[in-house]
Design an enzyme around this catalytic site. Structure first.
Site, mmCIF file in Angstrom:
data_model
loop_
_atom_site.group_PDB
_atom_site.id
_atom_site.type_symbol
_atom_site.label_atom_id
_atom_site.label_comp_id
_atom_site.label_asym_id
_atom_site.label_seq_id
_atom_site.Cartn_x
_atom_site.Cartn_y
_atom_site.Cartn_z
ATOM 1 N N HIS A 169 -5.372 -20.777 11.941
ATOM 2 C CA HIS A 169 -6.787 -21.112 11.783
ATOM 3 C C HIS A 169 -7.558 -19.972 11.125
ATOM 4 O O HIS A 169 -8.294 -20.188 10.155
ATOM 5 C CB HIS A 169 -7.444 -21.451 13.115
ATOM 6 C CG HIS A 169 -8.935 -21.489 13.000
ATOM 7 N ND1 HIS A 169 -9.613 -22.530 12.404
ATOM 8 C CD2 HIS A 169 -9.887 -20.559 13.308
ATOM 9 C CE1 HIS A 169 -10.913 -22.256 12.375
ATOM 10 N NE2 HIS A 169 -11.099 -21.068 12.912
ATOM 11 N N ASP B 259 -2.753 8.681 -1.949
ATOM 12 C CA ASP B 259 -4.052 9.349 -2.078
ATOM 13 C C ASP B 259 -4.284 10.185 -0.837
ATOM 14 O O ASP B 259 -3.601 10.030 0.177
ATOM 15 C CB ASP B 259 -5.182 8.325 -2.256
ATOM 16 C CG ASP B 259 -5.261 7.347 -1.092
ATOM 17 O OD1 ASP B 259 -4.228 7.089 -0.452
ATOM 18 O OD2 ASP B 259 -6.349 6.834 -0.799
ATOM 19 N N ASP C 240 0.849 -1.188 0.000
ATOM 20 C CA ASP C 240 0.000 0.000 0.000
ATOM 21 C C ASP C 240 0.885 1.240 0.000
ATOM 22 O O ASP C 240 2.102 1.161 0.128
ATOM 23 C CB ASP C 240 -0.983 -0.021 1.170
ATOM 24 C CG ASP C 240 -0.302 -0.118 2.520
ATOM 25 O OD1 ASP C 240 0.921 0.084 2.593
ATOM 26 O OD2 ASP C 240 -0.996 -0.391 3.515
ATOM 27 N N SER C 241 0.273 2.389 -0.148
ATOM 28 C CA SER C 241 1.051 3.613 -0.362
ATOM 29 C C SER C 241 1.704 4.144 0.898
ATOM 30 O O SER C 241 2.639 4.934 0.819
ATOM 31 C CB SER C 241 0.147 4.704 -0.935
ATOM 32 O OG SER C 241 -0.774 5.141 0.054
ATOM 33 N N GLY C 242 1.213 3.733 2.061
ATOM 34 C CA GLY C 242 1.705 4.288 3.314
ATOM 35 C C GLY C 242 0.948 5.516 3.767
ATOM 36 O O GLY C 242 1.125 5.990 4.892
ATOM 37 N N GLY C 243 0.083 6.041 2.912
ATOM 38 C CA GLY C 243 -0.654 7.255 3.256
ATOM 39 C C GLY C 243 -1.571 7.080 4.443
ATOM 40 O O GLY C 243 -1.679 7.967 5.292
ATOM 41 N N PHE C 244 -2.231 5.912 4.535
ATOM 42 C CA PHE C 244 -3.144 5.677 5.650
ATOM 43 C C PHE C 244 -2.393 5.656 6.965
ATOM 44 O O PHE C 244 -2.845 6.214 7.968
ATOM 45 C CB PHE C 244 -3.899 4.359 5.463
ATOM 46 C CG PHE C 244 -4.774 4.003 6.644
ATOM 47 C CD1 PHE C 244 -6.013 4.606 6.805
ATOM 48 C CD2 PHE C 244 -4.348 3.093 7.593
ATOM 49 C CE1 PHE C 244 -6.818 4.301 7.901
ATOM 50 C CE2 PHE C 244 -5.147 2.774 8.691
ATOM 51 C CZ PHE C 244 -6.385 3.384 8.844
ATOM 52 N N CYS D 233 -7.238 -27.142 13.637
ATOM 53 C CA CYS D 233 -8.496 -27.864 13.876
ATOM 54 C C CYS D 233 -8.329 -29.368 13.717
ATOM 55 O O CYS D 233 -9.040 -30.150 14.357
ATOM 56 C CB CYS D 233 -9.582 -27.354 12.935
ATOM 57 S SG CYS D 233 -10.175 -25.697 13.351
ATOM 58 N N CYS E 15 -13.505 -27.335 9.626
ATOM 59 C CA CYS E 15 -12.262 -26.739 9.135
ATOM 60 C C CYS E 15 -11.172 -27.797 8.973
ATOM 61 O O CYS E 15 -11.004 -28.676 9.813
ATOM 62 C CB CYS E 15 -11.799 -25.655 10.100
ATOM 63 S SG CYS E 15 -10.286 -24.815 9.585
ATOM 64 N N CYS F 223 -7.869 -26.963 8.635
ATOM 65 C CA CYS F 223 -6.563 -26.396 8.963
ATOM 66 C C CYS F 223 -5.837 -27.289 9.969
ATOM 67 O O CYS F 223 -6.470 -28.064 10.696
ATOM 68 C CB CYS F 223 -6.702 -24.973 9.502
ATOM 69 S SG CYS F 223 -7.119 -24.856 11.265
ATOM 70 N N GLN G 30 -11.584 7.670 -3.945
ATOM 71 C CA GLN G 30 -12.021 8.249 -2.675
ATOM 72 C C GLN G 30 -13.417 8.876 -2.842
ATOM 73 O O GLN G 30 -14.048 8.734 -3.869
ATOM 74 C CB GLN G 30 -11.003 9.280 -2.190
ATOM 75 C CG GLN G 30 -9.693 8.681 -1.691
ATOM 76 C CD GLN G 30 -9.851 7.887 -0.407
ATOM 77 O OE1 GLN G 30 -10.861 7.984 0.296
ATOM 78 N NE2 GLN G 30 -8.855 7.063 -0.086
#
Length: 373
Positions: A339, A144, A90-94, A313, A308, A310, A193
């Protein structure tokens, strides 16, 4: 990137995305490996036990520590982490927005202070791409202007104006670098956005989808709005997104959120929920979620989810996980995380099969029926 729409079941889509490192069958949930690591797991767990074809790493965090230049020297993300499949960054903006004590969106980028040492940094559209070139991700997200909700109409309008301007700067720079031989195997997505305002979402989507991006994301949701507001916003937005490119809903969410948004035409998801909730004692199952801390599980011989497959489980009881959690044994975190992520990724495989067989509506009905018993 190669993209193919394999089948639809009403608006639900099954697609195939091919990057330089893997073939991704959608709908897909991407485990979050913020620091180049899925918390409590090693890459053998992610690759073999979970069968993940793509995971997410975070540009902000990798930039601050160990540093994107260090990652580049170590052979970029794939060699550094030894995960040979695809990475989305991701862009890192968040994170600059949410983790910084001092985050200021400006006309040409985002100014922020490191949550580690308080040092000052400035992300611009070009800098974020340069960082992700160093990371070597298969899919990079652009910078963004994210807005916290609720927000004024004026602030959302400014967000769209900035996001569109930054998107144009980003795609021009990215394509120019590719002509120079940089990032030729990488792909780039823009982020729509507009809050929950349908007119703003339509404007943002129309402007961004006219640009030469490899895929498009819906951002700025699951940030406090009601679920129905999110679903309505997604349903409205996807009609402005191209059918021949991937659609990614960022930071979402619960199993129910995934089902609802797949029904509305979304292909890709990520969220910290399965990993974070596992560490906090909440485990997802085919019949809903359980809190393994509960006293009722102290002598329960059943697996977390009898349906499940996995390793957790197939091997251990609820009683044992209850004990490990209460004793704060490190092994609990691995077992619980395996899990939860196995459940999420298997849910996506089942959904894909249902779409391919044009029975998504029936699958969704059965999915909710199990939760109501």
């Amino acid at each position: 990137m190669e993209f193919q729409l394999d089948a639809t079941s009403k608006n639900a889509r099954a697609c195939t995305i091919k990057t330089a490192h893997s073939t991704i069958k959608t709908p897909v949930f991407m485990p979050v490996g913020t620091l180049g690591s899925v918390k409590s797991l090693d890459m053998e767990d992610v690759l073999t036990t979970l069968g993940a074809e793509i995971i997410l790493a975070n540009t902000y965090h990798m930039y601050l520590r160990p540093g994107d230049e260090t990652v580049a020297k170590m052979g970029k993300l794939h060699n550094f982490t030894k995960f040979p499949k695809s990475f989305l960054t991701d862009s890192g903006g968040f994170q600059a927005f949410s983790l910084s004590d001092m985050s200021k969106p400006k006309e040409n980028g985002i100014e922020f202070r490191s949550h580690i040492d308080g040092s000052k940094h400035f992300f611009t559209p070009k800098k974020v791409i340069d960082i992700q070139h160093n990371l070597g991700s298969d899919i990079m997200m652009i910078l963004d202007d994210l807005v916290a909700l609720p927000a004024t109409q004026e602030r959302i309008a400014l967000s769209i104006e900035r996001t569109t301007a930054w998107a144009q700067e980003s795609i021009d720079y990215f394509r120019a670098k590719q002509k120079e031989g940089v990032g030729v195997d990488q792909n780039i997505f823009a982020i729509i956005q507009g809050g929950t305002d349908k007119a703003f979402r339509a404007k943002s989507a129309t402007e961004l989808c006219a640009m030469d991006y490899d895929g498009f994301a819906i951002g700025g949701l699951s940030v406090g709005e009601l679920n129905e507001e999110m679903y309505d916003t997604v349903e409205h937005t996807v009609q402005f997104m191209p059918k021949d490119k991937p659609r990614y809903l960022m930071g979402v969410g619960t199993p129910e959120d995934l089902i609802e948004n797949i029904e509305r035409g979304v292909d890709m998801f990520d969220c910290v929920m399965p990993t974070r909730n596992a560490r906090n004692g909440t485990l997802f199952t085919s019949f809903g979620k359980i809190n393994i801390k509960g006293a009722k599980f102290k002598e329960d011989p059943l697996p977390v989810d009898p349906e499940c497959k996995c390793p957790t489980c197939q091997t251990y009881s609820r009683a044992y996980l209850n004990h490990l959690y209460k004793a704060r044994e490190i092994s609990y975190f691995r077992m619980a995380t395996i899990h939860n992520l196995f459940y999420y990724l298997n849910l996506m495989r089942e959904v894909r099969e249902a779409i391919l067989e044009d029975r998504f509506a029936e699958y969704k009905a059965a999915f909710y029926a199990k939760r109501s018993n």
